[in-house]
Design an enzyme around this catalytic site. Structure first.
Site, short mmCIF file in Angstrom:
data_model
loop_
_atom_site.label_atom_id
_atom_site.label_comp_id
_atom_site.label_asym_id
_atom_site.label_seq_id
_atom_site.Cartn_x
_atom_site.Cartn_y
_atom_site.Cartn_z
N HIS A 168 12.27 36.68 0.83
CA HIS A 168 12.38 35.29 1.28
C HIS A 168 11.03 34.62 1.09
CE1 HIS A 168 10.59 37.24 4.82
NE2 HIS A 168 10.03 36.06 5.05
N HIS A 203 5.09 31.58 -1.20
CA HIS A 203 5.12 32.86 -1.90
C HIS A 203 6.29 33.70 -1.41
CE1 HIS A 203 3.03 33.73 1.89
NE2 HIS A 203 3.54 34.95 1.76
#
Length: 202
Positions: free
Chosen positions: A67, A154
């Protein structure tokens, strides 16, 4: 009727000693959750990094847990309904667009167990705007205490147990981001619970 004497171990347990059950830690955060195609592309990138950087000792994350965190809402000793309701109100008030995100750089962040991450050399304007708009909505909802003042989007692929990876170009993972999710996890458990999803505008 006579009672049996309490052992030292039992006394320690009653007093919260080493044999007592550890307290759960409940984590809440907003995240972008990849679709299956994107998740598979992220997994292939992790496999390529494993093969190409054998000297790195990494605790790799299961693909089901991939995620991109947008806002962290804290660790709590119990599932805080007030935090959940404030977060849902912020999500309901959010206006944000879907966007394309290309993740083409792997590197590690500094830390005690440095995260090995995948990020984009270019941050889409829509992603930066999503972070900023949601931050403002969370502050208005009284949920701004835990939030960071900066944002480096990220996806974490693993945690380094030896060695750092300098920024390394990889085959781009192209992700069409269309949904935002409010996630609940219990630290140490493998599954995430999606509390609510929001579709991003076209």
């Amino acid at each position: 009727m006579s009672s049996r004497p309490t052992s030292d171990a039992q006394q320690l347990d009653l007093l919260g000693g080493a044999s007592s059950t550890p307290a759960e830690v409940h984590r809440l955060f907003f995240a972008l959750m990849p679709d299956e195609v994107t998740r598979n592309s992220l997994s292939r990138t992790a496999d390529a990094l494993k093969a190409g950087h054998a000297a790195l000792r990494v605790r790799w994350i299961a693909p089901a847990r991939y995620h991109a965190t947008v806002h962290f809402l804290g660790d709590h000793p119990m599932l805080r309904q007030d935090v959940i309701q404030g977060a849902k109100a912020a999500g309901d008030a959010l206006v944000a667009s879907s966007f394309d995100w290309s993740l083409d750089l792997a590197s590690t962040f500094r830390g005690r167990e440095p995260p090995l991450i995948l990020r984009g050399s270019i941050v889409p304007d829509a992603l930066q705007q999503l972070w900023q708009n949601l931050r403002e909505r969370l502050i208005r909802a009284g949920q701004g205490a835990q939030m960071e003042r900066t944002f480096t989007p990220h996806v974490t692929l693993g945690y380094s147990r030896g060695g750092m990876l300098e920024p390394t170009p990889v085959e781009p993972v192209r992700w069409r981001v269309e949904r935002l999710a409010l996630i609940h996890s219990v630290v140490g458990q493998k599954d995430y619970e999606v509390l609510q999803r929001w579709d991003l505008g076209g």
